[in-house]
Design an enzyme around this catalytic site. Structure first.
Site, PDB file in Angstrom:
ATOM      1  N   CYS A  14       0.856  -1.185   0.000  1.00 14.88           N
ATOM      2  CA  CYS A  14       0.000   0.000   0.000  1.00 14.88           C
ATOM      3  C   CYS A  14       0.895   1.240   0.000  1.00 14.88           C
ATOM      4  O   CYS A  14       2.122   1.143   0.110  1.00 14.88           O
ATOM      5  CB  CYS A  14      -0.906   0.006   1.238  1.00 14.88           C
ATOM      6  SG  CYS A  14       0.006   0.084   2.803  1.00 14.88           S
ATOM      7  N   GLU A  69       0.629  -0.724  16.139  1.00 13.95           N
ATOM      8  CA  GLU A  69      -0.110   0.470  15.712  1.00 13.95           C
ATOM      9  C   GLU A  69      -1.133   0.881  16.770  1.00 13.95           C
ATOM     10  O   GLU A  69      -1.259   2.059  17.117  1.00 13.95           O
ATOM     11  CB  GLU A  69      -0.826   0.221  14.384  1.00 13.95           C
ATOM     12  CG  GLU A  69      -1.657   1.408  13.931  1.00 13.95           C
ATOM     13  CD  GLU A  69      -2.697   1.069  12.901  1.00 13.95           C
ATOM     14  OE1 GLU A  69      -3.811   1.612  12.980  1.00 13.95           O
ATOM     15  OE2 GLU A  69      -2.408   0.255  12.003  1.00 13.95           O
TER      16      GLU A  69
END
Length: 275
Positions: free
Chosen positions: A12, A124
């Site tokens: 990505c 994250e």
């Protein structure tokens, strides 16, 4: 036998950006390191190490040089620790992760009780949590959402790679927990695209191969979604592909997580075609 690639798969934008930044600051004398693996793909991390980008577990492991913040991001205390140590900082935090971090901080600063929907142990999620001064709650399941105590103001953000469907289910349980709710769906577009494309392909083939790190949350999520529709194998490289898996298979679908390099995808694709 037909081999079909998903419409959206592999690196990505955030991962491409992180790899590019790491390579731009590579150092043959060991002065450039990422804080933890820059992405959750062991093969890419190993390749970067050969190119001059190492890995350290904590800021204190470096005396000098360049420290690269990985795509998963870190909390504000880490930035301060880097500054105090006098290290050069390269911030490769995914822009989508950064948006989630700042969204959580803004909600917290404005008096909202913040809920981070995501995996508790994922780096994250931990970084988003840290941007609320450790006041947020992390919810991973519908049951945990159901058990949340009501509050005056409730703010909701999500792990960028979390399942969109699971996010909706959890949010549905939270709607009765407060009269003042702000929902910020910080799941990134790339995650939505890859999940939708994988589900669509898995519904049309006999077997799915999901390529990516076993430690990659978004790749694991793809494998879970595909497994609900057809026989699915989660592999890291072509070396794991077993011939017997392909016996009596007419159509094979291939997808890959957002941290899976193109060269690994091509190797798997070629091996399937040459069977």
């Amino acid at each position: 036998m037909e081999v079909i690639l998903a419409d959206y798969l592999g690196f990505c934008y955030g991962v491409k950006r992180a790899i590019k930044l790491a390579r731009e600051h590579a150092s043959p004398n060991g002065d450039a390191n990422t804080l933890g693996p820059i992405i959750h793909n062991p093969q890419m991390v190993e390749r970067l190490e050969k190119e001059g980008v190492g890995t350290v577990d904590k800021v204190e492991d470096m005396e000098r040089g360049t420290l690269i913040i990985r795509s998963h991001g870190v909390g504000p205390e880490t930035y301060e620790a880097v500054r105090q140590r006098g290290l050069q900082l390269v911030d490769a935090t995914c822009p989508h992760v950064r948006k989630a971090q700042l969204s959580a901080k803004n909600l917290s600063d404005n008096g909202y009780h913040v809920v981070v929907v995501g995996e508790k142990q994922h780096p994250e999620v931990q970084s988003i949590f840290q941007w609320t001064d450790g006041t947020a709650e992390v919810l991973e399941t519908v049951e945990e959402a159901r058990a949340l105590k009501p509050c005056a103001k409730l703010g909701i953000v999500s792990q960028t790679t979390f399942s969109g469907r699971m996010f909706q289910r959890i949010v549905g349980e939270l709607l009765e927990k407060s009269r003042d709710i702000r929902i910020l769906r910080t799941i990134c577009t790339a995650t939505d695209q890859r999940q939708s494309a994988a589900v669509a392909l898995a519904s049309k083939v006999d077997l799915m191969l999901v390529i990516g790190g076993k430690n990659s949350a978004n790749t694991t999520r793809l494998a879970e979604l595909c497994a609900k529709r057809c026989k699915t194998y989660h592999i890291e490289t072509a070396a794991e592909l077993q011939d017997e898996w392909l016996d009596n298979i007419d159509k094979i679908g291939i997808t890959a997580g957002a941290s899976t390099p193109d060269w690994i995808i091509k190797e798997v694709y070629k091996k399937c075609q040459n069977r």
